[in-house]
Design a protein around this motif. Structure first.
Motif, PDB file in Angstrom:
ATOM      1  N   GLY A 141      31.099 -23.491  28.060  1.00 18.73           N
ATOM      2  CA  GLY A 141      29.816 -23.020  27.550  1.00 18.73           C
ATOM      3  C   GLY A 141      28.744 -22.961  28.609  1.00 18.73           C
ATOM      4  N   ALA A 142      27.536 -23.422  28.267  1.00 17.51           N
ATOM      5  CA  ALA A 142      26.363 -23.273  29.134  1.00 17.51           C
ATOM      6  C   ALA A 142      26.428 -24.239  30.313  1.00 17.51           C
ATOM      7  N   VAL A 143      25.475 -24.058  31.227  1.00 16.82           N
ATOM      8  CA  VAL A 143      25.432 -24.886  32.426  1.00 16.82           C
ATOM      9  C   VAL A 143      24.861 -26.269  32.100  1.00 16.82           C
ATOM     10  N   LYS A 169      31.952 -28.185  29.032  1.00 15.30           N
ATOM     11  CA  LYS A 169      33.121 -27.971  28.182  1.00 15.30           C
ATOM     12  C   LYS A 169      32.709 -28.006  26.719  1.00 15.30           C
ATOM     13  N   ILE A 170      33.240 -27.064  25.949  1.00 11.58           N
ATOM     14  CA  ILE A 170      32.972 -27.013  24.509  1.00 11.58           C
ATOM     15  C   ILE A 170      34.089 -27.782  23.809  1.00 11.58           C
ATOM     16  N   TRP A 171      33.745 -28.957  23.282  1.00 11.09           N
ATOM     17  CA  TRP A 171      34.744 -29.829  22.676  1.00 11.09           C
ATOM     18  C   TRP A 171      34.996 -29.531  21.204  1.00 11.09           C
ATOM     19  N   ASN A 208      20.943 -33.835  30.041  1.00  9.66           N
ATOM     20  CA  ASN A 208      22.199 -33.142  29.772  1.00  9.66           C
ATOM     21  C   ASN A 208      22.872 -33.771  28.564  1.00  9.66           C
ATOM     22  N   LEU A 209      23.996 -33.178  28.134  1.00 11.92           N
ATOM     23  CA  LEU A 209      24.624 -33.618  26.889  1.00 11.92           C
ATOM     24  C   LEU A 209      25.145 -35.047  26.990  1.00 11.92           C
ATOM     25  N   GLU A 210      25.600 -35.442  28.156  1.00 12.85           N
ATOM     26  CA  GLU A 210      26.081 -36.813  28.324  1.00 12.85           C
ATOM     27  C   GLU A 210      24.959 -37.817  28.083  1.00 12.85           C
ATOM     28  N   GLN A 211      23.759 -37.482  28.564  1.00 14.34           N
ATOM     29  CA  GLN A 211      22.611 -38.369  28.336  1.00 14.34           C
ATOM     30  C   GLN A 211      22.191 -38.359  26.871  1.00 14.34           C
ATOM     31  N   VAL A 212      22.186 -37.167  26.244  1.00 15.57           N
ATOM     32  CA  VAL A 212      21.800 -37.045  24.836  1.00 15.57           C
ATOM     33  C   VAL A 212      22.780 -37.810  23.952  1.00 15.57           C
ATOM     34  N   ASN A 213      24.035 -37.866  24.389  1.00 15.35           N
ATOM     35  CA  ASN A 213      25.064 -38.579  23.632  1.00 15.35           C
ATOM     36  C   ASN A 213      24.755 -40.067  23.499  1.00 15.35           C
TER      37      ASN A 213
END
Length: 784
Positions: A418-420, A429-431, A600-605
């Motif tokens: 997906g996006a950057v 990666k789109i999980w 980023n998504l890892e931080q939002v997680n």
């Protein structure tokens, strides 16, 4: 700039109007004003071209995969709408000269797009333009266009080129081989296309009728080029002269039901499609348009009978907007096709179907048009082969439905990348295609809802039971035994809140898996008593006795997160222990996804922040089954999770609107309903560039009917608990219950329910059970 108050008299609250033209904000109106009939969708780009335009013509079900590194998508067919117009040799564009009295309108009532304005050319000559366009609901293969140009004060030479342009792409991806082009009798154009991988033939035909002051112009210049065929007309206008061009087009494909057969022949497809165009030409734009209007009146507006008397006309328009788009996006003609997350309005999500259909769109059709609902569920039945394949590939049993679906046989079609990532600069990666698995239970829930509302036993025995049993087999094989706690867990998933990846025991997923297995047990035992012959047939194919024993052994040991002391249900094993941050600026942002400008998504997680409703939509769905949490639990969870939810998914607001109404937060409920309606209809110029938000549009109907009218299933019964907004004086709509049309009328003092066939049925109103035999009137205490 959009306006909603231009409709007067019989057109009040029927018109969506663009009052100013902006070449930098084309996508909004291209999407929300798109035309369609479920067979095809035509994005509403202007006739004259602009740099940032997106011209899309999609036919449902014609999926193609360009190459090994891409996923299948609906291909963008050849364009028939572009007109290259020159006045006195200079290219016509609203970026030049001066424009006055500009209006572009979508008439929801007649499903016609119009555009009108006066234009003063750079040379000082004044012209009056009017464009009209429709995609017929009466003849599914027909597109109609009309252009009128009047010279108001000066002589001028008008030249325009119009035809069929096969040079279209999906954001650069060309899905078609070069095909044959023909011109018959200097009038009938025909262009053939064939998809590169799925080998679907497309035949597009077009014909023009051009007149000046009623006298036909018959001698155009013909042109055939690579992937193009067209005609050029050149004529002189004197002051007061009026040029009228009618352009009709027909679109056919080899995937159409009448041609998708073993004896298919391209020659026959060409012949039938061209003859259809010739028949249409004989009738002309106006007669064809009138037939189209009658179809909308009979099939949509009279059938659904949704009327709201509101002090704010926008509410009425928003609900009509929802009904319009629910009609144009839905392939009611063919059960082999689903609904894309952007309908047929743009390239977003590639035309793929998600859980959007079952949870947010299908309830409208289940209650309002059960035949269409059944067709959409048949699409999922046809997808069982792909769902079984996905289950096998992942080491599971039964049917594991794809997160994104296209043609039923394709199986999982979710893109992998997906996006950057704004921190690493790498592609994300789109999980969801791997671990967002709740969709299998969502589909089972839709089967339950459909059967409970319609009583359609024939559907269940042919399709529905098998879907429920196969998804239950998947969940039984997906469960993971936790020896320490002596219970089954479901680990490493994504729930509805897609800002939380790789979580364990997502409440929504666990509860819905439990529901799915319990539903299978219930249906198995029902068949055992009522139709053992059908059960035996299914047993022979599906080994159901073994599966039933497994379901019975696991059903009581699945971990279901319970409310804590503060009554909050943990969204997953870790959510409530994650850190909190100040979300104020992201909650107040007019754009979605602004959180990812900082993290980023890892931080939002690792934060207590949600994309959309998760626990809350679970509470909404479970109430329609047998599990109902207390009002205190509902309030506690709403007040805990809503402040942490950014509503970055368009399908979030409507759910929150329904639940806010349920807990007595009436002003908030209406505010959320309004925000849901403004996702596409609001002032934000780029909110809909990639297409309309199909789930949110279904959610608008749900927020009104399930929320404000309080109509929904409750433990398998029909429940109506009205709580209209203060400024809604009255609401009326029609539904079907067990096959019987039912009319519901609500104001602040009374609820009137009318059984149109006088067939008695039970319903629950504000906690009391009533029997409606013909017409039932229940007085409502406005203070309660």
């Amino acid at each position: 700039m959009l306006a909603y108050n231009h409709g007067k008299g019989s057109l009040e609250n029927w018109l969506i109007t663009e009052t100013e033209f902006s070449p930098d904000a084309l996508g909004k109106c291209e999407s929300i004003m798109y035309l369609g009939n479920g067979y095809m969708g035509l994005r509403s780009a202007t006739e004259e071209p602009y740099l940032h335009e997106v011209r899309n013509l999609f036919v449902n079900g014609t999926f193609n995969r360009f190459g090994g590194d891409e996923v299948t998508e609906l291909p963008n067919l050849a364009d028939v709408t572009r007109i290259d117009l020159r006045i006195d040799g200079e290219r016509f564009s609203l970026e030049f000269g001066e424009t006055k009295h500009y209006l572009r309108q979508l008439n929801l009532k007649t499903a016609e797009l119009t555009r009108s304005f006066d234009w003063i050319s750079p040379k000082g000559k004044t012209f009056r333009f009017r464009f009209r366009r429709f995609v017929s609901l009466d003849r599914l293969h027909l597109i109609g266009m009309k252009m009128e140009i009047t010279s108001l004060d000066s002589p001028a030479e008008i030249t325009f080129h119009s035809g069929i342009n096969g040079r279209m792409t999906n954001s650069g991806t060309q899905h078609f081989h070069e095909g044959e082009k023909r011109i018959f009798d200097k009038r009938y154009l025909q262009l053939l296309q064939r998809t590169t991988e799925s080998n679907i033939d497309v035949v597009i035909n077009a014909a023009h009728r051009v007149t000046v002051n009623g006298e036909e112009i018959r001698d155009p210049v013909m042109a055939i080029d690579r992937r193009m065929v067209g005609l050029t007309f050149r004529l002189q206008l004197s002051p007061g002269d009026k040029l009228v061009m009618e352009k009709l087009a027909t679109v056919y494909t080899s995937r159409d039901k009448e041609f998708d057969k073993p004896d298919y022949q391209l020659a026959k497809l060409r012949e039938v499609s061209l003859q259809d165009l010739k028949d249409c030409v004989k009738k002309g734009y106006d007669a064809l348009f009138q037939s189209h209007c009658r179809a909308w009146e009979e099939k949509v507006w009279n059938k659904y009978n949704l009327n709201v008397d509101s002090e704010d006309g926008f509410d009425v328009l928003a609900l009509r907007f929802a009904l319009y788009h629910l009609t144009v996006m839905t392939p009611a003609h063919d059960e082999r096709m689903g609904i894309g997350a952007k309908g047929l309005s743009g390239e977003g999500y590639k035309g793929h179907s998600f859980w959007d259909t079952e949870i947010f769109i299908l309830p409208f059709f289940i209650f309002s048009n059960p035949e269409v609902a059944r067709s959409l569920l048949n699409y999922r039945y046809l997808g069982l082969a792909g769902a079984r394949k996905k289950a096998r590939e992942n080491g599971y049993e039964g049917a594991m439905y794809p997160w994104e679906a296209a043609w039923p046989e394709d199986g999982e079609v979710t893109p992998v990348w997906g996006a950057v990532d704004i921190v690493t600069g790498e592609q994300t990666k789109i999980w969801s295609g791997f671990i967002e698995q709740h969709i299998s239970a969502d589909i089972a829930f839709a089967v339950y809802q459909y059967y409970t509302v319609t009583g359609d036993r024939e559907f269940m025995e042919r399709y529905g039971y098998e879907m429920v049993f196969e998804t239950a087999k998947f969940w039984a094989s997906r469960l993971e035994w936790n020896e320490e706690k002596r219970e089954y867990h479901i680990n490493d998933v994504i729930g509805p809140d897609e800002y939380k990846e790789h979580v364990n025991n997502n409440a929504f997923t666990n509860y819905m898996a439990h529901f799915n297995i319990q539903l299978a047990i219930t249906y198995y035992e029902k068949l055992e008593k009522e139709n053992p012959r059908r059960l035996a047939e299914l047993e022979e194919r599906l080994a159901l006795r073994k599966a039933y024993e497994k379901w019975k052994s696991v059903i009581g040991r699945i971990y279901l997160p319970q409310p804590r002391e503060d009554l909050v249900i943990p969204q997953d094993d870790t959510y409530l222990s994650l850190k909190t941050i100040d979300l104020t600026k992201y909650k107040q942002s007019k754009k979605v996804g602004t959180l990812f400008q900082d993290y980023n998504l890892e931080q939002v997680n690792k934060m207590q922040v949600s994309k959309q409703a998760d626990v809350l939509i679970l509470l909404y769905l479970l109430e329609q089954w047998e599990k109902k949490f207390s009002q205190d639990v509902l309030k506690a969870n709403f007040r805990y999770y809503e402040p942490k939810t950014l509503h970055d998914s368009s399908l979030s607001l409507s759910t929150h609107a329904i639940l806010a109404n349920d807990i007595g937060e009436y002003e908030l409920a209406y505010s959320l309903f309004r925000r849901a309606a403004e996702i596409d209809l609001g002032p934000f110029p780029h909110s809909s560039d990639h297409g309309i938000h199909a789930a949110s549009i279904g959610g608008i109907w749900q927020a009104a009917v399930a929320g404000f009218a309080g109509l929904r299933l409750s433990g398998g019964k029909l429940r109506i608990s009205p709580r209209l907004p203060k400024h809604w004086r009255r609401m009326e709509f029609s539904i079907y219950w067990k096959g019987q049309p039912v009319t519901v009328s609500i104001d602040h003092s009374a609820l009137i329910v009318k059984a149109e066939r006088n067939e008695p049925f039970e319903l629950e109103v504000c906690g009391k059970t009533y029997t409606c035999k013909d017409q039932l009137t229940i007085h409502i205490d406005p203070k309660n």
